[in-house]
Design a protein around this motif. Structure first.
Motif, PDB file in Angstrom:
ATOM      1  N   ARG A  99      57.082 -89.500 -76.126  1.00 27.25           N
ATOM      2  CA  ARG A  99      58.410 -88.869 -76.026  1.00 27.25           C
ATOM      3  C   ARG A  99      59.445 -89.875 -75.519  1.00 27.25           C
ATOM      4  N   ARG A 100      59.062 -90.675 -74.539  1.00 25.46           N
ATOM      5  CA  ARG A 100      59.978 -91.694 -74.012  1.00 25.46           C
ATOM      6  C   ARG A 100      60.287 -92.746 -75.074  1.00 25.46           C
TER       7      ARG A 100
ATOM      8  N   TYR B  65      62.421-100.953 -74.696  1.00 19.95           N
ATOM      9  CA  TYR B  65      61.814 -99.696 -74.246  1.00 19.95           C
ATOM     10  C   TYR B  65      61.056 -98.943 -75.334  1.00 19.95           C
TER      11      TYR B  65
ATOM     12  N   HIS C 215      54.573 -90.831 -72.889  1.00 20.49           N
ATOM     13  CA  HIS C 215      55.156 -92.118 -73.274  1.00 20.49           C
ATOM     14  C   HIS C 215      55.646 -92.108 -74.715  1.00 20.49           C
TER      15      HIS C 215
ATOM     16  N   ARG D  22      62.824 -91.159 -77.532  1.00 20.16           N
ATOM     17  CA  ARG D  22      64.176 -91.108 -76.952  1.00 20.16           C
ATOM     18  C   ARG D  22      64.811 -92.499 -76.909  1.00 20.16           C
TER      19      ARG D  22
ATOM     20  N   HIS E 124      57.070 -98.263 -74.493  1.00 20.47           N
ATOM     21  CA  HIS E 124      56.510 -96.914 -74.333  1.00 20.47           C
ATOM     22  C   HIS E 124      55.533 -96.569 -75.456  1.00 20.47           C
TER      23      HIS E 124
END
Length: 159
Positions: free
Chosen positions: A126-127, A101, A124, A130, A105
């Motif tokens: 920010r994703r 991920y 994306h 995280r 992203h």
């Protein structure tokens, strides 16, 4: 060609993808793209989601058009979502998706930035941040975090 040879054997797919990655890294982008596309055709849209995710992720890097690169990166994310939906926490696909991920992203953020869609790029990014924060501290994750930081600075800078 014999019927059983028409499709890539599941255990051979990661090896075959890796061989094409080496070809691409050696500088033969067009040949790599053609071989990736051949593998994509063999896997089909219902092939193993981990294989499709990996293949689409690498295929995106061989595209000349940023919109095509985005389309392949979106396919990779979609396949990763299938892995995540598997439901069994110990399943190799679910673990692999979690590890993929941040890079998926990050690539989408870079794609959207190149296409001038800064808000989608920030979303994306920010994703990616995280997802990277949820992982351990290995060299790959550190590299992804560094790339996230570079893209954050570019997005926050003047246009």
């Amino acid at each position: 060609m014999a019927r059983g040879q028409e499709r890539a054997a599941p255990d051979a797919v990661p090896t075959r993808i890796g061989q094409v990655v080496m070809l691409h890294h050696a500088g033969d982008r067009e040949e790599a793209r053609q071989r990736y596309l051949g593998l994509w055709t063999e896997l089909g849209e219902h092939g193993d989601p981990l294989h499709r995710c990996t293949l689409a992720h690498y295929l995106a890097d061989t595209q000349d058009d940023p919109a095509d690169e985005l389309a392949w990166d979106l396919r990779a994310l979609s396949a990763a979502e299938e892995l995540r939906e598997d439901g069994s926490p110990g399943h190799r696909g679910a673990r692999a998706a979690r590890a993929l991920y941040p890079a998926l992203h990050l690539n989408l953020a870079a794609d959207y930035d190149r296409l001038g869609h800064r808000e989608a790029a920030r979303l994306h990014l920010r994703r990616a941040r995280r997802a990277a924060d949820a992982l351990g501290d290995d060299d790959h994750t550190a590299g992804v975090r560094a790339a996230i930081g570079r893209l954050e600075r570019r997005l926050d800078g003047p246009r």
